[in-house]
Motif scaffolding. Structure first.
Motif, PDB file in Angstrom:
ATOM      1  N   ASN A 182       0.857  -1.175   0.000  1.00  0.00           N
ATOM      2  CA  ASN A 182       0.000   0.000   0.000  1.00  0.00           C
ATOM      3  C   ASN A 182       0.903   1.239   0.000  1.00  0.00           C
ATOM      4  N   LEU A 183       0.939   1.954  -1.095  1.00  0.00           N
ATOM      5  CA  LEU A 183       1.863   3.079  -1.224  1.00  0.00           C
ATOM      6  C   LEU A 183       1.513   4.240  -0.292  1.00  0.00           C
ATOM      7  N   TYR A 184       0.269   4.231   0.252  1.00  0.00           N
ATOM      8  CA  TYR A 184      -0.130   5.285   1.188  1.00  0.00           C
ATOM      9  C   TYR A 184       0.256   4.953   2.628  1.00  0.00           C
ATOM     10  N   ASP A 185       0.717   3.721   2.827  1.00  0.00           N
ATOM     11  CA  ASP A 185       1.033   3.321   4.202  1.00  0.00           C
ATOM     12  C   ASP A 185       2.229   2.365   4.165  1.00  0.00           C
ATOM     13  N   LEU A 186       3.400   2.898   3.827  1.00  0.00           N
ATOM     14  CA  LEU A 186       4.591   2.073   3.673  1.00  0.00           C
ATOM     15  C   LEU A 186       5.293   1.897   5.022  1.00  0.00           C
TER      16      LEU A 186
END
Length: 468
Positions: A182-186
């Protein structure tokens, strides 16, 4: 409408079965004529040439024919007859017409007029319908066939290398990452690096820049292989010679030294060009007449002579002599420089007047896997240089010595852990071997005479452009 089996236009144009009833289907290029008779130029993509359909206005009625404008798709039954006009041998006297699809002249973008290449890239979903791109994509198909045929006839095996990889073969720049994170929650570690434990592959993975390293593994078992597949480079490059997604052909051959590798490259490219002349002449003639009056001559120029084998050091000497005699180059020339296209083209087009295979480059400007020469300064690299294009093929004899390869990889910042499997082939039954890579689109630029690489691939992928 009576059901008759369709015949392709390319076959009808060669037919002399006059008087027979045939069916043809295609897209209307133009409709012209008088109050009594109309002529429809029909094309179905099988050939650059159109087939003329002769239509009796009284039989069909003007209202029925009105929607048959440029871009419309129709099916025609009619009698094959010898053509009355010049330019074609046959035509069809229409007896029945079915309209499959219309194309409103007010909104259909491909009207009968010249369109710029830039405009056609914006409508890449329709540009295969133009004469130019029909020709380019038929040639593209034929070049793919020629490539497979060449290698198959010589006992090579077509080997499929991975598109998703954890290694950067070229060390040449940015790779496209492949991830399910998830690129919003790395999740990151204490150093701020991304933690890939929960990613699909459990490590950083990317789209491949080359199938070469895996191809070498296959050559060490099957003897002679070639890859032919998509490759990806995330370079922010907007030149007429670069794409982010393109196709590569990469043969790898066990027991080949550099001389045999050079001969394979020359034989291969000549085979492909001869195939183009033998099988695509109508399309090549069209492109020659429309865009590049020297196209056919340039293809024949490459086929006419044996390629020059030229050591890099000798090439530099020739270029330095040219500069001393007043020849101006944009980029400087010195031993150790990576030659620019202008230098490569000077050697081919002006000095030797035939293609050149440049060999024995300084090791500093080449990849870690190339075999080192005894002088410890140069490697057994080879680049095939062409008129107009510059470098069209790049290859080398590969380093088969385990310690030399490992040392050179370390010097160039490639850690053992990333290429342990590649190094293993040098530990277990190593052998001399060689190979090269040909960018498919570079070959197509040469064969079609197109000036921009975006115009030899159906849907170009470039910075800020992933339409269609």
């Amino acid at each position: 409408m009576e059901k008759i089996s369709r015949t392709k236009i390319t076959d009808l144009l060669k037919s002399d079965a006059f008087g027979t009833t045939v069916n043809v289907k295609g897209w209307v290029r133009t409709r012209r004529g008088s109050k009594q008779i109309n002529f429809i130029a029909l094309n179905d993509g099988s050939t650059i040439h159109n087939l003329q359909i002769v239509v009796d206005i009284e039989k069909f009625g003007e209202d029925f024919l009105k929607p048959i404008t440029t871009g419309a798709c129709i099916s025609v039954n009619g009698t094959l007859t010898a053509s009355q006009g010049s330019g074609q041998k046959v035509e069809i006297q229409a007896s029945e017409i079915e309209i499959y699809g219309t194309a409103d002249p007010a909104t259909y973008p491909l009207q009968k007029k010249g369109h710029s290449m830039e405009f056609l890239r914006e409508i890449a979903h329709l540009r295969p319908r133009t004469n130019t791109f029909g020709a380019v994509f038929r040639i593209r198909h034929n070049m793919a066939i020629a490539i497979h045929k060449f290698f198959h006839e010589r006992g090579f095996f077509y080997f499929h290398t991975p598109i998703i990889t954890a290694s950067d073969c070229e060390g040449a720049g940015q790779m496209f990452q492949v991830t399910t994170l998830n690129l919003y929650d790395l999740k990151k570690d204490e150093n701020g690096s991304i933690v890939y434990d929960n990613d699909f592959f459990g490590k950083q993975a990317s789209l491949t820049v080359s199938g070469q390293l895996e191809g070498e593994l296959a050559a060490m078992a099957l003897g002679a292989i070639y890859t032919f597949g998509p490759t990806f480079r995330a370079e922010n490059s907007n030149t007429p010679r670069h794409l982010a997604e393109f196709w590569m052909i990469e043969p790898e051959v066990a027991f080949y030294e550099i001389e045999e590798n050079m001969q394979l490259a020359e034989d291969f490219i000549k085979y492909c060009l001869q195939w183009a002349l033998d099988n695509c002449m109508d399309d090549i003639q069209f492109l020659n007449d429309m865009f590049d009056k020297e196209l056919i001559n340039r293809i024949k120029f490459v086929l006419a002579d044996k390629f020059v084998r030229l050591p890099y050091t000798e090439g530099i000497r020739i270029l330095e002599e040219a500069v001393a005699k007043g020849r101006k180059f944009e980029f400087p020339i010195f031993w150790g420089a990576d030659l620019a296209a202008e230098h490569e083209r000077y050697l081919v087009e002006e000095h030797f007047k035939r293609p050149v295979i440049l060999t024995d480059y300084p090791k500093e400007i080449k990849s870690f896997y190339m075999k080192q020469n005894d002088d410890k300064k140069t490697v057994r690299a080879m680049d095939v240089l062409f008129p107009k294009i510059g470098e069209i093929i790049g290859g080398s004899q590969r380093e088969e010595d385990y310690e030399k390869l490992r040392t050179r990889a370390k010097e160039m910042g490639v850690p053992d852990k990333d290429i342990w499997w590649y190094l293993d082939t040098r530990r277990f039954g190593t052998a001399p071997h060689s190979g090269f890579g040909l960018g498919f689109e570079r070959l197509l630029l040469f064969v079609t005479g197109m000036s921009n690489i975006r115009d030899v691939i159906p849907f170009p992928r470039t910075p800020k452009n992933a339409e269609f």
